[in-house]
Design a protein around this motif. Structure first.
Motif, short mmCIF file in Angstrom:
data_model
loop_
_atom_site.label_atom_id
_atom_site.label_comp_id
_atom_site.label_asym_id
_atom_site.label_seq_id
_atom_site.Cartn_x
_atom_site.Cartn_y
_atom_site.Cartn_z
N LYS A 1 1.08 -1.58 0.19
CA LYS A 1 0.03 0.45 0.26
C LYS A 1 1.49 1.55 -0.08
CE LYS A 1 -0.41 0.10 5.09
NZ LYS A 1 -0.33 -1.22 5.66
N PRO A 2 0.74 2.01 -0.43
CA PRO A 2 1.21 3.70 -0.22
C PRO A 2 0.98 3.78 0.52
CG PRO A 2 -1.13 3.87 -2.09
CD PRO A 2 -1.10 2.64 -1.53
N TRP A 3 2.59 4.78 0.53
CA TRP A 3 3.06 6.03 2.28
C TRP A 3 2.08 6.90 2.88
CZ3 TRP A 3 5.20 4.17 6.53
CH2 TRP A 3 5.63 5.56 7.22
N ALA A 4 1.07 6.66 1.70
CA ALA A 4 0.20 8.26 1.79
C ALA A 4 -0.96 7.49 2.67
CB ALA A 4 0.05 8.90 0.66
N THR A 5 -1.46 6.36 2.21
CA THR A 5 -2.09 6.02 2.39
C THR A 5 -1.55 5.87 4.29
OG1 THR A 5 -2.91 4.71 0.60
CG2 THR A 5 -3.35 3.71 2.53
N ILE A 6 -1.06 4.78 4.77
CA ILE A 6 -0.89 4.82 5.85
C ILE A 6 -0.26 6.49 7.04
CG2 ILE A 6 2.01 3.85 7.17
CD1 ILE A 6 2.43 2.31 4.59
N GLU A 7 0.05 7.26 5.91
CA GLU A 7 0.52 8.40 6.32
C GLU A 7 -1.00 8.81 7.45
OE1 GLU A 7 2.86 10.97 3.75
OE2 GLU A 7 3.89 10.89 5.31
N LYS A 8 -2.09 9.05 6.43
CA LYS A 8 -3.75 9.32 6.36
C LYS A 8 -4.22 8.65 7.25
CE LYS A 8 -7.86 9.55 4.55
NZ LYS A 8 -9.09 9.13 3.16
N ARG A 9 -3.61 7.01 7.60
CA ARG A 9 -4.45 6.32 8.34
C ARG A 9 -3.70 7.25 10.41
NH1 ARG A 9 -4.98 0.38 4.87
NH2 ARG A 9 -6.52 1.74 3.38
N LEU A 10 -2.87 7.17 9.99
CA LEU A 10 -1.98 7.12 11.12
C LEU A 10 -2.33 8.74 12.26
CD1 LEU A 10 2.03 6.60 10.42
CD2 LEU A 10 0.81 5.51 12.06
N ARG A 11 -2.62 9.58 11.19
CA ARG A 11 -3.31 10.77 11.36
C ARG A 11 -4.74 10.45 12.00
NH1 ARG A 11 -2.11 12.48 7.53
NH2 ARG A 11 -4.30 12.80 6.36
N LEU A 12 -5.59 10.14 11.18
CA LEU A 12 -6.65 10.23 11.95
C LEU A 12 -6.80 8.90 12.79
CD1 LEU A 12 -8.97 9.18 8.35
CD2 LEU A 12 -8.15 11.16 9.78
N ALA A 13 -6.07 8.20 13.01
CA ALA A 13 -6.56 7.13 14.55
C ALA A 13 -5.48 7.70 15.50
CB ALA A 13 -5.25 5.86 14.02
N GLY A 14 -4.99 8.73 15.52
CA GLY A 14 -4.10 9.44 15.97
C GLY A 14 -5.11 10.86 16.90
N GLN A 15 -5.63 11.55 16.09
CA GLN A 15 -7.31 12.35 16.38
C GLN A 15 -8.67 11.66 16.64
OE1 GLN A 15 -7.46 13.78 12.68
NE2 GLN A 15 -5.72 15.14 12.46
N ALA A 16 -8.88 10.01 16.15
CA ALA A 16 -9.61 9.45 17.15
C ALA A 16 -9.50 9.00 18.17
CB ALA A 16 -10.24 8.50 16.44
N ASP A 17 -8.47 9.17 18.77
CA ASP A 17 -7.23 9.39 20.42
C ASP A 17 -7.70 6.98 20.50
OD1 ASP A 17 -6.32 9.30 22.22
OD2 ASP A 17 -7.94 9.80 23.68
N PHE A 18 -7.17 6.36 19.39
CA PHE A 18 -7.18 5.10 19.77
C PHE A 18 -5.88 4.80 20.04
CE2 PHE A 18 -9.79 4.70 15.56
CZ PHE A 18 -11.14 4.06 16.32
N VAL A 19 -5.60 3.74 20.88
CA VAL A 19 -4.07 3.22 21.08
C VAL A 19 -3.64 2.14 19.81
CG1 VAL A 19 -3.12 1.12 22.59
CG2 VAL A 19 -5.03 2.50 23.51
N ILE A 20 -2.65 2.70 19.65
CA ILE A 20 -2.27 2.33 18.34
C ILE A 20 -0.99 0.69 18.33
CG2 ILE A 20 -1.35 2.69 15.83
CD1 ILE A 20 -2.47 5.45 16.83
N ALA A 21 -1.19 0.11 17.62
CA ALA A 21 0.06 -0.71 17.15
C ALA A 21 0.54 -1.06 16.05
CB ALA A 21 -1.01 -2.53 17.69
N LEU A 22 1.86 -0.68 16.04
CA LEU A 22 2.40 -0.40 14.78
C LEU A 22 2.90 -2.07 14.80
CD1 LEU A 22 3.72 2.66 15.36
CD2 LEU A 22 1.83 2.23 13.80
N TYR A 23 2.20 -2.89 13.41
CA TYR A 23 3.27 -3.48 12.90
C TYR A 23 3.88 -3.56 12.30
CZ TYR A 23 0.31 -7.29 15.41
OH TYR A 23 -0.64 -7.73 16.15
N ASN A 24 5.61 -4.07 11.80
CA ASN A 24 6.16 -3.41 10.72
C ASN A 24 6.96 -2.61 10.79
OD1 ASN A 24 5.70 -6.33 9.20
ND2 ASN A 24 4.03 -5.46 8.90
N PRO A 25 7.66 -1.83 12.25
CA PRO A 25 7.78 -0.67 11.64
C PRO A 25 9.27 0.10 11.17
CG PRO A 25 8.34 -1.50 13.52
CD PRO A 25 7.92 -3.05 13.25
N ALA A 26 9.93 -1.29 11.53
CA ALA A 26 11.22 -0.58 10.67
C ALA A 26 12.21 -1.80 9.90
CB ALA A 26 12.10 -0.21 11.63
#
Length: 251
Positions: free
Chosen positions: A142-167
């Motif tokens: 998936k494109p990085w732009a999609t990841i950026e959008k999901r990160l921003r929206l998940a943070g705004q929604a105040d979810f706890v976020i589990a990050l897989y495949n981080p680096a």
């Protein structure tokens, strides 16, 4: 003769975290297919064939497994963690969607496993005690732009976020970019957990804040949990620090 394809999760590492159902499926299989580090965890019994392949060959692996099962064989495709979380179950059904005939005469089932975020959460307390989501930072599919959008929206929604495949060696900067995005919507004191090689001999669990997270070491064996605004640390009577997210939320 009807063949069988079982998609099984081996958990995040320790043998004790493999479910009895997944273990039985692997032991009963005539053929086992999977990513090399996962199949290396399996001690083949006499007559059992194990086929290892690279981590970017999921679709081809799924098609081969279906083809062997269509011949009447008992086949197991294995994943680490849970096979339905960023893993082989989706690849198998993608192959079936692409070519439905591959599944003709094949009995398919999925055996769940303990996924990395559950193992990491258990080690540190209960950070997933309230609403949470999981996001893979890999941009292979998936494109990085999609990841950026999901990160921003998940943070705004105040979810706890589990990050897989981080680096990884090919993607060392994306976790830092993820923290930069989340820093724009979450407070600097937000709790961040780095859980590396959970359940294995070289396990490391580190707790820090979002403001300091970018300086922490991280690789593909690491599961990162970014807390919500409510996530906090508490100490038990013996002085041990735990991380948890309260079950309730006040308006």
């Amino acid at each position: 003769m009807k063949g069988e394809l079982v998609i099984a999760g081996l958990g995040p590492g320790p043998e004790s975290w493999v479910t009895p159902a997944a273990r039985a499926a692997v032991e009963a299989a005539e053929m086992i297919l999977g990513y090399t580090p996962y199949v290396n965890r399996i001690a083949a019994r006499p007559g059992q064939v194990i086929e290892a392949s690279d981590n970017r060959e999921e679709l081809a692996r799924a098609k081969r497994a279906l083809a062997f099962a269509a011949e009447g064989k008992r086949v197991a495709v294995v994943s680490g963690g849970d096979p339905g979380v960023f893993a082989m179950a989706a690849a198998v059904f993608e192959a079936i969607e692409e070519s439905p005939a591959l599944s003709e005469g094949v009995d398919i089932r999925v055996e769940p496993g303990v996924t990395a975020m559950l193992a990491a959460a258990a080690r540190i307390g209960a950070p997933l005690g309230h609403d949470f989501c999981a996001i893979s930072l890999s941009d292979n599919l998936k494109p990085w732009a999609t990841i950026e959008k999901r990160l921003r929206l998940a943070g705004q929604a105040d979810f706890v976020i589990a990050l897989y495949n981080p680096a990884s060696k090919a993607r060392p900067q994306q976790i830092k970019q993820a923290f930069e995005i989340l820093s724009g919507v979450l407070p600097p004191e937000a709790v961040v957990v780095f859980a590396r090689a959970v359940g294995r001999s070289d396990e490391e669990i580190d707790v820090t804040t979002l403001a300091r997270a970018a300086d922490m070491p991280c690789d593909m064996r690491t599961l990162v949990i970014v807390g919500s605004r409510a996530t906090r640390q508490v100490k038990s009577a013996d002085g041990r620090a735990w991380v948890y997210t309260p079950r309730s939320e006040r308006s």
